[in-house]
Design an enzyme around this catalytic site. Structure first.
Site, mmCIF file in Angstrom:
data_model
loop_
_atom_site.group_PDB
_atom_site.id
_atom_site.type_symbol
_atom_site.label_atom_id
_atom_site.label_comp_id
_atom_site.label_asym_id
_atom_site.label_seq_id
_atom_site.Cartn_x
_atom_site.Cartn_y
_atom_site.Cartn_z
ATOM 1 N N CYS A 238 3.277 -7.622 1.249
ATOM 2 C CA CYS A 238 4.473 -8.283 0.710
ATOM 3 C C CYS A 238 4.363 -9.810 0.788
ATOM 4 O O CYS A 238 5.372 -10.511 0.701
ATOM 5 C CB CYS A 238 5.741 -7.803 1.410
ATOM 6 S SG CYS A 238 5.994 -6.017 1.306
ATOM 7 N N TRP B 23 0.854 -1.193 0.000
ATOM 8 C CA TRP B 23 0.000 0.000 0.000
ATOM 9 C C TRP B 23 0.883 1.233 0.000
ATOM 10 O O TRP B 23 1.963 1.249 0.600
ATOM 11 C CB TRP B 23 -0.878 0.017 1.255
ATOM 12 C CG TRP B 23 -1.647 1.290 1.459
ATOM 13 C CD1 TRP B 23 -2.839 1.637 0.899
ATOM 14 C CD2 TRP B 23 -1.265 2.402 2.290
ATOM 15 N NE1 TRP B 23 -3.217 2.898 1.314
ATOM 16 C CE2 TRP B 23 -2.273 3.387 2.163
ATOM 17 C CE3 TRP B 23 -0.162 2.668 3.099
ATOM 18 C CZ2 TRP B 23 -2.210 4.604 2.849
ATOM 19 C CZ3 TRP B 23 -0.091 3.879 3.776
ATOM 20 C CH2 TRP B 23 -1.118 4.832 3.647
ATOM 21 N N ALA C 286 9.698 -0.660 2.696
ATOM 22 C CA ALA C 286 9.613 -1.729 1.703
ATOM 23 C C ALA C 286 10.376 -1.334 0.451
ATOM 24 O O ALA C 286 10.502 -0.144 0.125
ATOM 25 C CB ALA C 286 8.151 -2.013 1.358
ATOM 26 N N GLY D 39 10.846 -2.509 -3.753
ATOM 27 C CA GLY D 39 10.454 -3.308 -4.920
ATOM 28 C C GLY D 39 10.944 -2.593 -6.159
ATOM 29 O O GLY D 39 10.621 -1.425 -6.369
#
Length: 272
Positions: A215, A79, A184, A186
């Protein structure tokens, strides 16, 4: 690595729509590949949005049908939204690209940022990002009055924390004294140039994460600087600190091509 340029795209009332930011990434990516711009990091805040990387399972998406944007980065579902600092470092790396080394550099910068605010963050083996470690399993409080030996998340492959109330919610991992993700990561690499990047939880409403399996991790949760410090921290405070550590880590890095080990031909003598 060359000098890093920062572009602050929008925060607060000027938060940037995810699709708009994604298009901006593509434009900068193309320009970086052509060497018409230097290495560039876009920094911004998004309105609330769920995005799913290529490995996201249907069972990890919102149960209520909330829209999710499928993207071309690695990783799973997460999110983005108010109170979260998002960074998209668009960097040219030597080929063949060492993706793991790039992720480790981003982790270093985020861990250093947390430390400057008095939060000890670290890596967790096999899980990218910056983490605040919980207590040893044997020292954590029991869930629902049960011994941790009976924690259904550890033994039931079909257990769904989204259906089992706040005691299993990712946003409550700190109360359970479990490992919790502070930032996070990515990314995607195309033509030797990176895209996507990191999200750093400063002071978001972490209950947004309770609608998904963040995740794809069911036995840990999420946190923020504000949660860990017990006081309100703003993006304005964190932004220059993140820039400082990204600049220090990335500009001082000397990226090397990934080493590719080639198997010896069958029957070839072993090296002396």
């Amino acid at each position: 690595m060359s000098e890093l340029r920062f572009v602050r795209l929008g925060f607060g009332e000027e938060a940037v729509d995810y699709q708009e930011a994604w298009q901006k990434q593509r434009e900068v990516h193309a320009a970086r590949f052509e060497d018409t711009v230097p290495d560039t990091c876009l920094l911004l805040e998004h309105p609330p949005v769920y995005t799913a990387g290529r490995r996201t399972l249907d069972s990890e998406r919102p149960l209520d049908g909330t829209p999710v944007i499928d993207v071309d980065r690695g990783g799973k579902i997460t999110w983005h939204g108010p109170g979260q600092l998002v960074g998209y470092p668009i960097l040219k790396l030597p080929r063949p690209v060492d993706v793991v080394a790039h992720v480790r550099r981003l982790e270093d910068a985020l861990i250093l940022t947390a430390a400057e605010f008095g939060v000890e963050a670290t890596r967790v083996e096999g899980r990218s990002g910056a983490w605040v470690l919980g207590d040893p399993v044997e020292d954590r409080p029991a869930l629902g009055g049960l011994s941790l030996d009976f924690d259904p998340r550890l033994h039931d492959e079909e257990f769904d924390p989204r259906l089992n109330g706040p005691e299993y919610a990712p946003s409550n991992a700190g109360q359970r004294r479990e490992d919790r993700k502070l930032a996070a990561i990515g990314i995607r690499v195309a033509k030797g140039v990176t895209m996507h990047g990191f999200s750093f939880n400063v002071n978001p409403d972490n209950t947004w994460f309770d609608r998904i399996v963040p995740c794809g991790i069911r036995d840990a949760g999420v946190t923020s600087l504000s949660n860990e410090l017990g006081r309100e921290v703003t993006l304005a405070e964190v932004l220059p600190v993140v820039e400082k550590h990204l600049r220090s880590v990335l500009e001082s890095a000397r990226p090397a091509p990934r080493v590719i080990e080639r198997a010896e031909p069958s029957g070839a003598p072993a090296p002396a």
